[in-house]
Scaffold this motif. Structure first.
Motif, PDB file in Angstrom:
ATOM      1  N   MET A   1       0.848  -1.173   0.000  1.00 29.93           N
ATOM      2  CA  MET A   1       0.000   0.000   0.000  1.00 29.93           C
ATOM      3  C   MET A   1       0.895   1.238   0.000  1.00 29.93           C
ATOM      4  SD  MET A   1      -2.901   1.215   2.792  1.00 29.93           S
ATOM      5  CE  MET A   1      -3.408  -0.448   3.051  1.00 29.93           C
ATOM      6  N   PRO A   2       0.927   2.005  -1.090  1.00 34.87           N
ATOM      7  CA  PRO A   2       1.764   3.203  -1.134  1.00 34.87           C
ATOM      8  C   PRO A   2       1.299   4.236  -0.119  1.00 34.87           C
ATOM      9  CG  PRO A   2       0.892   2.646  -3.319  1.00 34.87           C
ATOM     10  CD  PRO A   2       0.215   1.771  -2.328  1.00 34.87           C
ATOM     11  N   GLY A   3       2.257   5.011   0.399  1.00 30.92           N
ATOM     12  CA  GLY A   3       1.900   6.055   1.344  1.00 30.92           C
ATOM     13  C   GLY A   3       3.108   6.818   1.820  1.00 30.92           C
ATOM     14  N   LEU A   4       2.859   7.770   2.703  1.00 31.21           N
ATOM     15  CA  LEU A   4       3.934   8.558   3.290  1.00 31.21           C
ATOM     16  C   LEU A   4       3.512   9.051   4.658  1.00 31.21           C
ATOM     17  CD1 LEU A   4       3.211  11.891   3.065  1.00 31.21           C
ATOM     18  CD2 LEU A   4       3.531  11.346   0.686  1.00 31.21           C
ATOM     19  N   GLN A   5       4.514   9.470   5.432  1.00 33.52           N
ATOM     20  CA  GLN A   5       4.282   9.970   6.785  1.00 33.52           C
ATOM     21  C   GLN A   5       5.224  11.135   7.039  1.00 33.52           C
ATOM     22  OE1 GLN A   5       3.778   7.090  10.022  1.00 33.52           O
ATOM     23  NE2 GLN A   5       5.459   8.122  11.058  1.00 33.52           N
ATOM     24  N   THR A  75      -8.658   9.501  11.919  1.00 33.80           N
ATOM     25  CA  THR A  75      -8.381   8.975  10.590  1.00 33.80           C
ATOM     26  C   THR A  75      -9.622   9.203   9.765  1.00 33.80           C
ATOM     27  OG1 THR A  75      -6.908   7.280  11.479  1.00 33.80           O
ATOM     28  CG2 THR A  75      -7.804   6.879   9.288  1.00 33.80           C
ATOM     29  N   TRP A  76      -9.408   9.629   8.526  1.00 37.30           N
ATOM     30  CA  TRP A  76     -10.540   9.726   7.624  1.00 37.30           C
ATOM     31  C   TRP A  76     -10.182   9.141   6.279  1.00 37.30           C
ATOM     32  CZ3 TRP A  76     -12.043  15.629   7.154  1.00 37.30           C
ATOM     33  CH2 TRP A  76     -10.981  16.380   6.674  1.00 37.30           C
ATOM     34  N   GLU A  77     -11.226   8.766   5.517  1.00 36.60           N
ATOM     35  CA  GLU A  77     -11.031   8.071   4.258  1.00 36.60           C
ATOM     36  C   GLU A  77     -11.816   8.746   3.150  1.00 36.60           C
ATOM     37  OE1 GLU A  77     -12.432   4.070   4.861  1.00 36.60           O
ATOM     38  OE2 GLU A  77     -10.747   3.560   6.164  1.00 36.60           O
ATOM     39  N   SER A  78     -11.284   8.602   1.928  1.00 36.27           N
ATOM     40  CA  SER A  78     -11.961   9.095   0.744  1.00 36.27           C
ATOM     41  C   SER A  78     -11.840   8.044  -0.357  1.00 36.27           C
ATOM     42  CB  SER A  78     -11.329  10.405   0.280  1.00 36.27           C
ATOM     43  OG  SER A  78     -11.956  10.876  -0.892  1.00 36.27           O
ATOM     44  N   LYS A  79     -12.979   7.705  -0.977  1.00 35.29           N
ATOM     45  CA  LYS A  79     -12.991   6.714  -2.060  1.00 35.29           C
ATOM     46  C   LYS A  79     -13.220   7.438  -3.375  1.00 35.29           C
ATOM     47  CE  LYS A  79     -14.866   3.265   1.000  1.00 35.29           C
ATOM     48  NZ  LYS A  79     -16.041   2.699   1.575  1.00 35.29           N
ATOM     49  N   GLN A  80     -12.338   7.159  -4.353  1.00 36.41           N
ATOM     50  CA  GLN A  80     -12.473   7.767  -5.672  1.00 36.41           C
ATOM     51  C   GLN A  80     -11.861   6.868  -6.724  1.00 36.41           C
ATOM     52  OE1 GLN A  80     -10.794  11.656  -6.000  1.00 36.41           O
ATOM     53  NE2 GLN A  80     -12.505  12.608  -4.976  1.00 36.41           N
ATOM     54  N   GLY A  82     -11.439   3.893  -8.152  1.00 35.81           N
ATOM     55  CA  GLY A  82     -10.598   2.721  -7.986  1.00 35.81           C
ATOM     56  C   GLY A  82      -9.528   2.830  -6.929  1.00 35.81           C
ATOM     57  N   ALA A  83      -9.642   3.818  -6.050  1.00 34.27           N
ATOM     58  CA  ALA A  83      -8.641   3.971  -4.994  1.00 34.27           C
ATOM     59  C   ALA A  83      -9.296   4.431  -3.697  1.00 34.27           C
ATOM     60  CB  ALA A  83      -7.566   4.965  -5.413  1.00 34.27           C
ATOM     61  N   LEU A  84      -8.753   3.962  -2.596  1.00 36.83           N
ATOM     62  CA  LEU A  84      -9.162   4.398  -1.263  1.00 36.83           C
ATOM     63  C   LEU A  84      -7.980   5.136  -0.657  1.00 36.83           C
ATOM     64  CD1 LEU A  84     -11.063   4.353   1.235  1.00 36.83           C
ATOM     65  CD2 LEU A  84      -9.918   2.222   1.890  1.00 36.83           C
ATOM     66  N   SER A  85      -8.191   6.404  -0.319  1.00 33.27           N
ATOM     67  CA  SER A  85      -7.160   7.194   0.363  1.00 33.27           C
ATOM     68  C   SER A  85      -7.501   7.236   1.840  1.00 33.27           C
ATOM     69  CB  SER A  85      -7.119   8.618  -0.189  1.00 33.27           C
ATOM     70  OG  SER A  85      -6.809   8.614  -1.566  1.00 33.27           O
ATOM     71  N   VAL A  86      -6.495   7.028   2.684  1.00 37.17           N
ATOM     72  CA  VAL A  86      -6.664   7.059   4.132  1.00 37.17           C
ATOM     73  C   VAL A  86      -5.652   8.050   4.687  1.00 37.17           C
ATOM     74  CG1 VAL A  86      -6.562   5.721   6.268  1.00 37.17           C
ATOM     75  CG2 VAL A  86      -7.398   4.640   4.164  1.00 37.17           C
ATOM     76  N   ALA A  87      -6.135   9.021   5.460  1.00 38.77           N
ATOM     77  CA  ALA A  87      -5.250  10.020   6.061  1.00 38.77           C
ATOM     78  C   ALA A  87      -5.400   9.981   7.574  1.00 38.77           C
ATOM     79  CB  ALA A  87      -5.575  11.415   5.537  1.00 38.77           C
ATOM     80  N   ARG A  99       3.857  16.716  19.346  1.00 37.29           N
ATOM     81  CA  ARG A  99       4.361  16.110  18.119  1.00 37.29           C
ATOM     82  C   ARG A  99       3.145  15.802  17.257  1.00 37.29           C
ATOM     83  NH1 ARG A  99       9.174  15.441  15.858  1.00 37.29           N
ATOM     84  NH2 ARG A  99       9.498  13.530  14.712  1.00 37.29           N
ATOM     85  N   LEU A 100       3.132  16.316  16.032  1.00 36.03           N
ATOM     86  CA  LEU A 100       2.060  16.062  15.087  1.00 36.03           C
ATOM     87  C   LEU A 100       2.591  15.147  14.001  1.00 36.03           C
ATOM     88  CD1 LEU A 100      -0.738  16.653  13.777  1.00 36.03           C
ATOM     89  CD2 LEU A 100       0.354  18.616  12.649  1.00 36.03           C
ATOM     90  N   THR A 101       1.893  14.041  13.772  1.00 34.93           N
ATOM     91  CA  THR A 101       2.254  13.115  12.707  1.00 34.93           C
ATOM     92  C   THR A 101       1.082  13.015  11.750  1.00 34.93           C
ATOM     93  OG1 THR A 101       3.645  11.854  14.229  1.00 34.93           O
ATOM     94  CG2 THR A 101       3.044  10.782  12.158  1.00 34.93           C
ATOM     95  N   LEU A 102       1.353  13.320  10.482  1.00 36.63           N
ATOM     96  CA  LEU A 102       0.356  13.198   9.427  1.00 36.63           C
ATOM     97  C   LEU A 102       0.799  12.080   8.496  1.00 36.63           C
ATOM     98  CD1 LEU A 102      -0.126  16.978   8.516  1.00 36.63           C
ATOM     99  CD2 LEU A 102      -1.434  15.600  10.155  1.00 36.63           C
ATOM    100  N   ALA A 103      -0.141  11.242   8.094  1.00 38.39           N
ATOM    101  CA  ALA A 103       0.186  10.138   7.189  1.00 38.39           C
ATOM    102  C   ALA A 103      -0.941   9.979   6.187  1.00 38.39           C
ATOM    103  CB  ALA A 103       0.385   8.845   7.969  1.00 38.39           C
ATOM    104  N   VAL A 104      -0.574   9.534   4.998  1.00 41.79           N
ATOM    105  CA  VAL A 104      -1.569   9.243   3.970  1.00 41.79           C
ATOM    106  C   VAL A 104      -1.149   7.971   3.243  1.00 41.79           C
ATOM    107  CG1 VAL A 104      -0.484  10.715   2.220  1.00 41.79           C
ATOM    108  CG2 VAL A 104      -2.915  10.207   2.066  1.00 41.79           C
ATOM    109  N   SER A 105      -2.135   7.140   2.939  1.00 42.26           N
ATOM    110  CA  SER A 105      -1.862   5.929   2.169  1.00 42.26           C
ATOM    111  C   SER A 105      -3.000   5.731   1.179  1.00 42.26           C
ATOM    112  CB  SER A 105      -1.723   4.710   3.082  1.00 42.26           C
ATOM    113  OG  SER A 105      -2.934   4.466   3.758  1.00 42.26           O
ATOM    114  N   VAL A 106      -2.711   4.988   0.128  1.00 41.44           N
ATOM    115  CA  VAL A 106      -3.726   4.684  -0.877  1.00 41.44           C
ATOM    116  C   VAL A 106      -3.722   3.191  -1.163  1.00 41.44           C
ATOM    117  CG1 VAL A 106      -3.747   6.967  -1.951  1.00 41.44           C
ATOM    118  CG2 VAL A 106      -2.147   5.253  -2.763  1.00 41.44           C
TER     119      VAL A 106
END
Length: 141
Positions: A1-5, A75-80, A82-87, A99-106
């Motif tokens: 699952m691609p993503g970043l933090q 955590t919130w999600e968005s579907k568009q 053919g992909a589900l994004s999770v932040a 300390r604030l940590t933001l992450a997103v994955s698809v």
């Protein structure tokens, strides 16, 4: 699952960082990577809350909160297409404040190809969002 933090230390109490973070309706005036936010429900920001976000160079998206621990994370999600994004957004206590940590994955059938084209933009947006939240929290804006 691609993503970043991305994590950043903020010289403000965790409660203040949380207050800025969940005030999504004010993001457009505070965060340059957000053109508009429209809450799609009333009341407190909680599991099930949804918002329509418009961001430069990205399609409009509806994000729905799937997990929330008040004062600490959501955590919130968005579907568009053919992909589900999770932040995810996590606020923790830190010796220098918070300390604030933001992450997103698809994920999903089209996520790999989409991520290939948007990874650089997503990284810049996440870094800008963290820096903007830091600035607001530290200046009490």
């Amino acid at each position: 699952m691609p993503g970043l933090q991305h994590a950043i230390t903020i010289a403000a109490p965790p409660e203040r960082v949380w207050e800025v973070l969940i005030d999504v309706e004010r993001w457009p005036e505070r965060i340059p990577t957000v053109d508009s936010v429209e809450r799609l429900d009333d009341g407190p920001f909680t599991v099930g809350s949804s918002a329509r976000l418009r961001q430069p160079k990205l399609p409009e998206a509806v994000w729905t909160v799937t997990e929330l621990t008040r004062g600490m994370s959501y955590t919130w999600e968005s579907k568009q297409a053919g992909a589900l994004s999770v932040a995810s957004h996590v606020v923790e206590s830190h010796p220098d404040g918070a300390r604030l940590t933001l992450a997103v994955s698809v994920s999903g059938p089209l996520s790999g190809l989409g991520w290939l084209f948007t990874k650089g933009l997503a990284r810049r947006y996440v870094e800008t969002e963290a820096a903007s939240i830091k600035s607001v929290a530290e200046t009490r804006g």
